[in-house]
Design a protein around this motif. Structure first.
Motif, short mmCIF file in Angstrom:
data_model
loop_
_atom_site.label_atom_id
_atom_site.label_comp_id
_atom_site.label_asym_id
_atom_site.label_seq_id
_atom_site.Cartn_x
_atom_site.Cartn_y
_atom_site.Cartn_z
N ALA A 1 36.82 19.60 -6.69
CA ALA A 1 35.67 19.81 -5.81
C ALA A 1 34.47 20.31 -6.60
CB ALA A 1 36.04 20.78 -4.69
N PHE A 2 34.71 21.22 -7.54
CA PHE A 2 33.60 21.74 -8.36
C PHE A 2 33.03 20.65 -9.27
CE2 PHE A 2 32.59 26.26 -7.99
CZ PHE A 2 33.53 26.64 -7.04
N GLU A 3 33.91 19.83 -9.84
CA GLU A 3 33.46 18.69 -10.65
C GLU A 3 32.56 17.78 -9.82
OE1 GLU A 3 34.77 18.76 -14.52
OE2 GLU A 3 33.50 17.21 -13.64
N GLU A 4 33.04 17.50 -8.62
CA GLU A 4 32.29 16.57 -7.77
C GLU A 4 30.91 17.13 -7.44
OE1 GLU A 4 34.37 15.31 -4.23
OE2 GLU A 4 32.65 14.10 -3.58
N ILE A 5 30.87 18.45 -7.14
CA ILE A 5 29.57 19.07 -6.85
C ILE A 5 28.64 18.94 -8.05
CG2 ILE A 5 28.40 21.28 -6.43
CD1 ILE A 5 30.84 22.08 -4.70
N ALA A 6 29.19 19.17 -9.26
CA ALA A 6 28.36 19.08 -10.47
C ALA A 6 27.78 17.68 -10.62
CB ALA A 6 29.20 19.44 -11.69
N THR A 7 28.63 16.68 -10.45
CA THR A 7 28.19 15.29 -10.61
C THR A 7 27.15 14.91 -9.55
OG1 THR A 7 30.36 14.74 -11.47
CG2 THR A 7 29.01 12.91 -10.74
N LEU A 8 27.43 15.31 -8.31
CA LEU A 8 26.50 14.96 -7.23
C LEU A 8 25.15 15.65 -7.42
CD1 LEU A 8 28.95 15.05 -4.18
CD2 LEU A 8 27.97 13.04 -5.27
N LYS A 9 25.18 16.88 -7.90
CA LYS A 9 23.92 17.59 -8.17
C LYS A 9 23.11 16.83 -9.22
CE LYS A 9 24.78 22.49 -7.10
NZ LYS A 9 23.52 22.75 -6.41
N GLU A 10 23.79 16.35 -10.26
CA GLU A 10 23.09 15.58 -11.29
C GLU A 10 22.46 14.32 -10.69
OE1 GLU A 10 25.92 16.94 -15.01
OE2 GLU A 10 25.99 14.87 -14.31
N LEU A 11 23.24 13.66 -9.83
CA LEU A 11 22.73 12.43 -9.22
C LEU A 11 21.52 12.72 -8.33
CD1 LEU A 11 26.00 10.53 -8.29
CD2 LEU A 11 24.26 9.81 -9.91
N GLN A 12 21.48 13.91 -7.76
CA GLN A 12 20.35 14.28 -6.91
C GLN A 12 19.16 14.76 -7.75
OE1 GLN A 12 20.04 13.87 -3.71
NE2 GLN A 12 22.13 13.10 -3.44
N GLY A 13 19.36 14.78 -9.08
CA GLY A 13 18.26 15.16 -9.96
C GLY A 13 18.02 16.66 -10.01
N GLU A 14 19.04 17.44 -9.64
CA GLU A 14 18.86 18.89 -9.69
C GLU A 14 18.92 19.40 -11.13
OE1 GLU A 14 21.02 21.38 -7.07
OE2 GLU A 14 20.86 19.99 -5.38
N ASP A 15 18.49 20.60 -11.31
CA ASP A 15 18.46 21.28 -12.60
C ASP A 15 19.82 21.17 -13.32
OD1 ASP A 15 18.46 23.08 -14.62
OD2 ASP A 15 17.95 24.81 -13.39
N GLY A 16 19.79 20.70 -14.57
CA GLY A 16 21.01 20.47 -15.33
C GLY A 16 21.87 21.71 -15.53
N PHE A 17 21.22 22.87 -15.66
CA PHE A 17 21.99 24.09 -15.89
C PHE A 17 22.85 24.44 -14.68
CE2 PHE A 17 18.63 24.72 -19.04
CZ PHE A 17 19.44 24.94 -20.14
N ARG A 18 22.29 24.19 -13.50
CA ARG A 18 23.04 24.56 -12.30
C ARG A 18 24.24 23.66 -12.10
NH1 ARG A 18 18.62 25.26 -7.82
NH2 ARG A 18 20.43 25.45 -6.48
N SER A 19 24.09 22.37 -12.40
CA SER A 19 25.26 21.50 -12.24
C SER A 19 26.29 21.82 -13.33
CB SER A 19 24.85 20.03 -12.28
OG SER A 19 24.13 19.74 -13.45
N GLN A 20 25.80 22.15 -14.54
CA GLN A 20 26.72 22.50 -15.62
C GLN A 20 27.53 23.75 -15.28
OE1 GLN A 20 27.45 20.48 -18.10
NE2 GLN A 20 29.06 21.93 -18.65
#
Ligand code: ZN
Ligand code: ZN
Length: 584
Positions: A9-28
């Motif tokens: 679930a955490f992996e998926e959130i990270a990937t989806l955040k990246e796809l939404q163009g959110e800040d890279g640090f937060r998805s990382q």
């Protein structure tokens, strides 16, 4: 909710955040937490309920704690739901295209409104993708090839499949003139149970000739990138057709990097990873006023020609690739307390194997001769028990007939001793599939779950713990029932199971069938902590599959196991004496 699902679930959130163009640090940050949870020996859900999760995963912020809280409570996760609702499913599929990351997917969406793979293919063919800034005709063509690859292959492949492909590839590269060193790096070198690509690092007098050989090896399906010192290809091969495997073709990315001879140890180390391990090493270099990267250890004047020299320069013992997961190996390596890891050559015998008496393909005698040819001292037979009729489980009469056959064979054959075992079903209520009188006649009993996978976590845990309490049981077979990339583990509290094994003095199998690798390395390490002996078993259903035990050795090494902690490194006499003592 188990750790693997929570981590996913955490992996998926990270990937989806990246796809939404959110800040890279937060998805990382979400990705880092996924990684921490995945390698936690305790249940993250239980730690959360006890209020101590932050002690184990110190990086957890308020939002991440909320996510865990919702998932552990079995509620839907608001952040995940929101991200999913905003992300077309096709965007996740596009990420599997080699060379396409979240930024490219976003650009395709913003410029052309693309949300599915077929739309993307059409846009490539019509030239629209090539016209996007930063793409071009070449990228467009690669994407088209990539779509064909993604739609014909899976995401990851099993370790055994990757080892097969990589071994053949490496042989060809080493045969190229002027190649002095070529090694596998990446997660494959660390022996992760599934991998998504093959990384190779090499040095060569003529890098161009090596690159040319690499992009034209047999089995290349497409060339994704080709430069002066680096190339990427997609390999395709028939999958090895083990009994549990689906067969068919597997596709796998392979990357080659050609470096100067002096850079080789650094590149090999860097590209072997893991990222977490690399962070530890870089920090140690910084502490000494040096700088470590994939080319050099700048500032340090030690002579470095092998990876081991890097560790020595950093004041630590050499860390075997299997241990490079950022789970305490740096502290142990500087304290000199790393274990001497078990090796394939340490294995003296195996306990869980099938013959034609149940669902195996080869006879008792053929299996015994094959085990001897592999250099084993003893072969344990564990055919199925009576209630498993789909696998031709043995009735008590047939068990006694097999014992006579084994006695006769042992007088006839020299150099191998056949042991009388059974893979006895654990019935739904946790009782065993044979009566105590018959069970007492075996040298040992492997107890396994083969039915009623749909029980609740509480039922399954109680079922297995009850079986472990039975005096006749020697070891637990394939603890979770998972089939890699195919079937999820059944719900079970492994911590409770391992505790029960410790309490009752029982062993746990590392089922080394490459489709299973069950118990996994994280829980094997927990078993090690609690002093539970592990047993590496091939679960062979044919003479060919006996050699599977090497995959179990890979798991054991990732779990920090040394030879004395693996039961079947013991010689025959020691095993016979111990099994006898257990039955007394
Ligand atoms: Zn089984
Ligand atoms: Zn079996």
């Amino acid at each position: 909710m188990d750790n693997a699902s929570l981590a996913a679930a955490f992996e998926e959130i990270a990937t989806l955040k990246e796809l939404q163009g959110e800040d890279g640090f937060r998805s990382q940050a979400f990705r880092n937490t996924a990684r921490r949870i995945e390698t936690l020996p305790q249940s993250a859900a239980e730690l959360f309920r006890a209020g101590t999760i932050k002690d184990a995963v110190s990086s957890l912020g308020k939002t991440q704690l909320e996510v865990i809280g919702q998932l552990v409570a079995g509620e839907s996760c608001s952040i995940l739901d929101d991200l999913r609702a905003r992300t077309p499913p096709g965007h996740l599929e596009m990420l599997r295209i080699p060379g396409v990351g979240p930024k490219k997917v976003r650009a395709l969406h913003l410029e052309l409104g693309i949300t599915t793979l077929p739309e993307l293919a059409a846009a490539c063919e019509s030239g629209k993708v090539a016209a996007i800034k930063g793409f071009g005709a070449k990228t467009s063509e690669k994407i088209l090839q990539g779509i064909a690859f993604v739609t014909s292959s899976g995401r990851r492949v099993r370790l055994d499949q990757a080892i097969g492909l990589a071994g053949a590839l490496l042989d060809r590269l080493r045969a190229v003139e002027g190649v002095s060193r070529a090694e596998i790096a990446g997660s494959l070198r660390r022996r992760r149970e599934t991998v998504k690509d093959i990384d190779i690092v090499a040095t060569a007098d003529d890098p161009a000739a090596l690159i040319a050989a690499f992009v034209s090896v047999p089995g290349v399906k497409s060339v994704i990138g080709q430069g002066d010192t680096k190339a990427s290809i997609v390999l395709e091969a028939e999958s090895s057709g083990g009994r549990l495997s689906m067969g068919g073709k597997v596709g796998l990315n392979a990357d080659l990097r050609v470096v100067a001879p002096g850079q080789f140890p650094f590149a090999l180390n860097y590209f072997t990873g893991s990222k977490e391990h690399n962070v530890l090493l870089r920090q140690r270099a910084i502490d000494r006023g040096w700088r470590l990267n994939e080319y050099e250890l700048a500032g340090c004047d030690a002579a470095i020609s092998h990876e081991a020299d890097i560790y020595a320069a950093l004041g630590m013992a050499y860390v075997e690739p299997e241990l490079r997961e950022g789970t305490g190996e740096d502290a142990a390596a500087s304290a000199g307390s790393l274990p001497a890891l078990v090796r394939v050559a340490d294995i003296r015998g195996v306990f869980h194997n099938h013959t034609t008496a149940s669902d195996g393909a080869d006879t008792l005698e053929a299996m015994a001769r094959a085990a001897k040819a592999l250099g084993l001292e003893y072969l344990g037979i564990g055919d199925h028990s009576q209630s498993l009729t789909v696998a031709n489980g043995l009735t008590p009469d047939r068990v006694r007939a097999q014992w006579q056959e084994i006695d006769a064979l042992n007088t006839r054959l020299s150099g191998i001793t056949v042991l009388k075992g059974t893979e006895c079903d654990i019935l739904p209520d946790g009782s065993l599939d044979f009566d105590d009188a018959l069970l007492a006649g075996f040298d040992y009993v492997v107890a396994s779950v083969h039915t009623h996978f749909g029980q609740t976590r509480e039922e399954m845990t109680a079922r297995i713990c009850r079986a472990l309490a039975h005096p006749a049981v020697t070891m637990l077979g394939h603890a979770t029932g998972r089939l890699l990339l195919r079937r999820e583990a059944y719900a079970v509290d492994l911590e409770a199971v391992i505790q029960a094994a410790a309490r009752h003095g029982k062993m746990i199998e590392i089922n080394a069938n490459p489709m299973r690798l069950d118990l996994d390395w994280v829980h094997c390490r927990r078993a090690r902590e609690l002093g539970v002996p592990l047993v590496i078993n091939p679960d062979a259903h044919s003479t060919d599959e006996l050699a599977y035990f090497s995959h179990g050795v890979d798991v054991a090494r990732r779990a920090w196991l040394s030879a004395p902690e693996v039961y079947n490194t013991r010689p025959l006499q020691s095993v016979l004496a111990d099994l006898k003592a257990r039955r007394a």
